[in-house]
Design an enzyme around this catalytic site. Structure first.
Site, PDB file in Angstrom:
ATOM      1  N   HIS A   1       0.847  -1.196   0.000  1.00 37.34           N
ATOM      2  CA  HIS A   1       0.000   0.000   0.000  1.00 37.34           C
ATOM      3  C   HIS A   1       0.877   1.239   0.000  1.00 37.34           C
ATOM      4  O   HIS A   1       0.431   2.322   0.316  1.00 37.34           O
ATOM      5  CB  HIS A   1      -0.898   0.049   1.231  1.00 37.34           C
ATOM      6  CG  HIS A   1      -1.578  -1.246   1.500  1.00 37.34           C
ATOM      7  ND1 HIS A   1      -1.079  -2.181   2.374  1.00 37.34           N
ATOM      8  CD2 HIS A   1      -2.712  -1.763   0.978  1.00 37.34           C
ATOM      9  CE1 HIS A   1      -1.889  -3.228   2.385  1.00 37.34           C
ATOM     10  NE2 HIS A   1      -2.879  -3.001   1.551  1.00 37.34           N
TER      11      HIS A   1
ATOM     12  N   HIS B   1      -6.227   7.639   5.142  1.00 38.66           N
ATOM     13  CA  HIS B   1      -7.028   8.130   6.267  1.00 38.66           C
ATOM     14  C   HIS B   1      -8.090   9.139   5.818  1.00 38.66           C
ATOM     15  O   HIS B   1      -9.218   9.120   6.323  1.00 38.66           O
ATOM     16  CB  HIS B   1      -6.132   8.736   7.348  1.00 38.66           C
ATOM     17  CG  HIS B   1      -6.883   9.064   8.600  1.00 38.66           C
ATOM     18  ND1 HIS B   1      -7.578   8.108   9.308  1.00 38.66           N
ATOM     19  CD2 HIS B   1      -7.111  10.241   9.239  1.00 38.66           C
ATOM     20  CE1 HIS B   1      -8.171   8.686  10.344  1.00 38.66           C
ATOM     21  NE2 HIS B   1      -7.917   9.976  10.314  1.00 38.66           N
TER      22      HIS B   1
ATOM     23  N   THR C   1      -8.659   0.761  10.124  1.00 41.95           N
ATOM     24  CA  THR C   1      -8.615   0.805  11.573  1.00 41.95           C
ATOM     25  C   THR C   1      -9.539   1.897  12.097  1.00 41.95           C
ATOM     26  O   THR C   1     -10.358   1.680  12.993  1.00 41.95           O
ATOM     27  CB  THR C   1      -7.196   1.126  12.060  1.00 41.95           C
ATOM     28  OG1 THR C   1      -6.291   0.234  11.431  1.00 41.95           O
ATOM     29  CG2 THR C   1      -7.095   0.995  13.557  1.00 41.95           C
TER      30      THR C   1
ATOM     31  N   ASP D   1      -0.163  12.659  14.342  1.00 37.97           N
ATOM     32  CA  ASP D   1      -0.878  11.438  13.964  1.00 37.97           C
ATOM     33  C   ASP D   1      -2.169  11.809  13.228  1.00 37.97           C
ATOM     34  O   ASP D   1      -2.942  12.641  13.708  1.00 37.97           O
ATOM     35  CB  ASP D   1      -1.223  10.639  15.224  1.00 37.97           C
ATOM     36  CG  ASP D   1      -2.099   9.452  14.881  1.00 37.97           C
ATOM     37  OD1 ASP D   1      -1.615   8.575  14.140  1.00 37.97           O
ATOM     38  OD2 ASP D   1      -3.261   9.434  15.308  1.00 37.97           O
TER      39      ASP D   1
HETATM   40  P1  ADP Z   1      -5.505   2.240   8.632  1.00 36.66           P
HETATM   41  O1  ADP Z   1      -4.452   2.344   9.694  1.00 36.66           O
HETATM   42  O2  ADP Z   1      -6.222   0.936   8.668  1.00 36.66           O
HETATM   43  O3  ADP Z   1      -4.998   2.641   7.280  1.00 36.66           O
HETATM   44  P2  ADP Z   1      -6.652   4.881   8.885  1.00 36.66           P
HETATM   45  O4  ADP Z   1      -5.535   5.349   8.020  1.00 36.66           O
HETATM   46  O5  ADP Z   1      -8.017   5.322   8.494  1.00 36.66           O
HETATM   47  O6  ADP Z   1      -6.638   3.315   9.050  1.00 36.66           O
HETATM   48  O7  ADP Z   1      -6.431   5.415  10.354  1.00 36.66           O
HETATM   49  C1  ADP Z   1      -5.159   5.574  10.891  1.00 36.66           C
HETATM   50  C2  ADP Z   1      -5.317   6.151  12.275  1.00 36.66           C
HETATM   51  O8  ADP Z   1      -6.010   5.224  13.091  1.00 36.66           O
HETATM   52  C3  ADP Z   1      -4.021   6.406  12.972  1.00 36.66           C
HETATM   53  O9  ADP Z   1      -3.531   7.682  12.654  1.00 36.66           O
HETATM   54  C4  ADP Z   1      -4.377   6.294  14.442  1.00 36.66           C
HETATM   55  O10 ADP Z   1      -4.827   7.517  14.979  1.00 36.66           O
HETATM   56  C5  ADP Z   1      -5.549   5.372  14.427  1.00 36.66           C
HETATM   57  N1  ADP Z   1      -5.167   4.054  14.919  1.00 36.66           N
HETATM   58  C6  ADP Z   1      -4.488   3.088  14.277  1.00 36.66           C
HETATM   59  N2  ADP Z   1      -4.369   2.001  15.073  1.00 36.66           N
HETATM   60  C7  ADP Z   1      -4.977   2.310  16.242  1.00 36.66           C
HETATM   61  C8  ADP Z   1      -5.210   1.605  17.461  1.00 36.66           C
HETATM   62  N3  ADP Z   1      -4.792   0.351  17.618  1.00 36.66           N
HETATM   63  N4  ADP Z   1      -5.882   2.248  18.444  1.00 36.66           N
HETATM   64  C9  ADP Z   1      -6.315   3.514  18.278  1.00 36.66           C
HETATM   65  N5  ADP Z   1      -6.123   4.217  17.153  1.00 36.66           N
HETATM   66  C10 ADP Z   1      -5.474   3.619  16.148  1.00 36.66           C
HETATM   67 MG    MG Z   2      -4.266   4.493   6.806  1.00 35.67          MG
END
Ligand code: ADP
Ligand code: MG
Length: 584
Positions: free
Chosen positions: A217, A399, A442, A554
């Site tokens: 990715h 995100h 996530t 973040d």
């Molecule tokens: P992905 O990580 O599946 O690509 P996103 O990019 O939409 O999902 O979201 C990323 C965000 O999710 C991170 O910046 C963080 O804030 C949050 N995140 C990732 N893992 C966790 C976790 N285990 N607990 C809480 N927040 C998390």
């Molecule tokens: Mg992401």
């Protein structure tokens, strides 16, 4: 460049519809993905795989006799939601329990684990073996943190062949673990990939350079070099992989190995063959006995130019399972005895039940919640590119689009609920379901937890008090931490959410009106989100590239702060029109 699409947001759904229309002999659509269109014997363990779309033939193309029983198919590069995984697994199950197997990505782990819990609660034995073949994504001492790439195929195939051979769930798990332990991959990339409708690549590799160990990715790699010759690449791949002999193998000499040279989408088969020529020579020089080599596309990333080499170190049992026949849309091997077609028994979705009507007081709270979701959509739309950029620095760049998909789906569901007279709890529950289902990833799962928690605290009857809102936010924080297992300081949304929750409680306990306490807490969240720039990520997709994210906040913490600020404006407007102060 992906050139052909209609509305970009519909791409994954339309791709799945066309894939099913073209492959009815093997698969049939169910909510959330596909299952085999053929019958399996009662009591056979069902192997359920899945992940984001954009990796064809992973994952739908690997469903059929001898391979997976079902695949949950998420949106582009986004994990399927919990509901999707549960729906596919329920449709694929045949009385022998379920083995879930998928690449080890944070969003997938979260959603598959939640679905597994739901299946177990429904009395269906379920186990998981994640694939961790990519040696560049974590050191050998932390193998469990490695991500899954083209080595998915060997693990899925071994487990499925074991299931077809009548092994019970525990034995299928043992085989899948063994296959994973004996599968190692290493990859490189020359260009990024561009998702449908996007005018820029998700990430780039400088012209003439090669990213070593880059994720499928676009997760950053471990090194960058000039593009080598084909032979130079073969040497890098083989030497990296032979440097890590799996436990239980005495070394390369005499080992029976299946090599899989995988193209990521834009590499020509001809280029792969030139590379493979040298791979085979090098493996033979090392004394390896090459078994059933594979050169082609087994796990892709849209139009990414790059590839990986996988070595699958056989033992007698794995070799027998590897040689069992398979018949799927994208992968065929030997001759299967064609099974009968399955009847189209309907799978119903829990969300299609009627919406209960809330009390007038709760309907009013629901209207405020709807306003808050509208404000969320607006602020996410305005920041979608920024959130994508933040996530691309150390994560996978999705995100912004993930939050956008989730928030829009939540709004549609909330509007429908409000029209039907829902109270606050029901409206937020519907919105939560829609958010996590459409967003994937996530953050989608976590926002689903958040909305649902706040909703349960508000209820469908009483007018919510300020204390109920405080309790709802606190339980959202607990829920997110229980679900995602992140601790303060791990550089996630938790680092903005916890200070927000604490500040909101302080304000309300100190007698402030909800709108004022919320506004003050939102400022605390914005500061806390900005301060995450100094933290090193320890969770999620950003973790393998921790140091790259230093100096950048973040993305999940930042979007959280944006949203609570926007909701603060809604509450401020609301408070102005309402006299009663002890109610929210
Ligand atoms: P992905 O990580 O599946 O690509 P996103 O990019 O939409 O999902 O979201 C990323 C965000 O999710 C991170 O910046 C963080 O804030 C949050 N995140 C990732 N893992 C966790 C976790 N285990 N607990 C809480 N927040 C998390
Ligand atoms: Mg992401």
């Amino acid at each position: 460049m992906t050139r052909l699409y209609n509305a970009p947001a519909d791409f994954a759904d339309e791709m799945i519809a066309g894939f099913v229309a073209a492959n009815g002999r093997h698969v049939r659509a169910v909510p959330g993905g596909v299952v085999r269109s053929t019958t399996s014997p009662a009591g056979q363990v069902a192997v359920v795989i899945g992940g984001g779309s954009g990796h064809y033939p992973a994952f739908g193309g690997l469903v059929g006799q001898g391979l997976a029983h079902g695949a949950a198919m998420g949106n582009l590069f986004a994990s399927p939601s919990t509901q999707q995984v549960r729906s596919v697994a329920t449709a694929a199950e045949h009385g022998g329990g379920v083995l879930f197997s998928y690449g080890n990505y944070a969003g997938d782990v979260l959603n598959f684990d939640a679905a597994q819990e739901q299946l177990r609660a429904a009395g269906i034995p379920s186990e998981t073996v994640t694939v961790t073949d990519d040696i560049s994504s974590a050191p050998a001492a932390e193998k469990h943190k490695r991500r899954g790439i083209a080595g998915d195929l060997t693990v899925f195939k071994s487990a499925a062949a074991a299931a077809e051979a009548g092994y019970g769930l525990a034995e299928v798990v043992r085989v899948a673990r063994l296959a994973n332990e004996r599968t190692r991959s290493f990859g490189v990339a020359f260009t990024g990939c561009t998702l449908p409708g996007s005018d820029a690549p998700l990430f780039t590799v400088p012209e003439g350079r090669m990213a070593v160990g880059l994720g499928i990715h676009g997760e950053p790699g471990i090194d960058e070099t000039d593009v080598p010759t084909a032979d130079g690449l073969a040497e890098l791949l083989v030497s990296s992989l032979l440097a890590e002999v799996p436990d239980g193998v005495d070394g390369a000499r005499g080992a029976r190995i299946v090599p899989i040279l995988n193209g990521l989408g834009a590499l020509k088969y001809e280029e792969l063959f030139v590379v493979y020529r040298r791979v085979a020579e090098l493996l033979e020089q090392a004394g390896v006995e090459i078994v059933d080599p594979h050169v082609g596309e087994y796990c892709t990333s849209f139009d990414m130019a790059g590839g990986s080499l996988t070595l699958f170190w056989l033992d007698d049992e794995l070799e027998r399972l590897w040689n069992a026949p398979v018949d799927t849309p994208a992968y065929r091997h030997g001759a299967v005895t064609a099974a009968e077609r399955r009847h189209a028994d309907e799978v119903t979705d829990a969300a299609s039940t009627a919406i209960p009507v809330g009390s007038p007081a709760s309907q009013q709270a629901a209207a405020t919640a709807l306003g808050a979701i509208e404000a969320t959509v607006e602020v996410i739309d305005a920041h979608v590119d920024e959130l994508g950029r933040l996530d691309a620095i150390a994560g996978d760049g999705d995100h912004g689009i993930g939050m956008q998909r989730g928030a829009h789906a939540a709004l549609a569901a909330a509007r429908e609920a409000a029209q039907a007279g829902a109270g606050a709890a029901t409206l937020l529950d519907r919105a939560a379901h829609a958010w996590s289902d459409r967003a994937g990833g996530t953050s989608g799962a976590l926002w689903g937890v958040a909305l649902r928690s706040v909703g349960s605290a508000l209820g469908d009857h009483a007018a919510p008090t300020r204390q109920a809102v405080v309790a709802g936010v606190a339980s959202a924080a607990d829920g997110i931490m229980a679900y995602g297992k992140a601790q303060p300081g791990d550089k996630t949304m938790v680092d903005a959410l916890l200070p927000f929750s604490a500040a909101l409680r302080r304000g309300v306990d100190g007698g402030a009106r909800l709108a004022d306490a919320w506004a003050a807490a939102a400022d605390v969240a914005s500061e806390a989100a900005a301060a995450t720039a100094d933290l090193l990520p320890r969770m999620g997709r950003a973790r393998p590239h921790a140091e790259k994210s230093l100096g950048t906040p973040d993305p999940g913490a930042h979007s959280f702060a944006l949203i609570v600020q926007a909701v603060g404006s809604v509450l401020a407007g609301d408070a102005g029109t309402r006299k009663e102060d002890q109610h929210a």
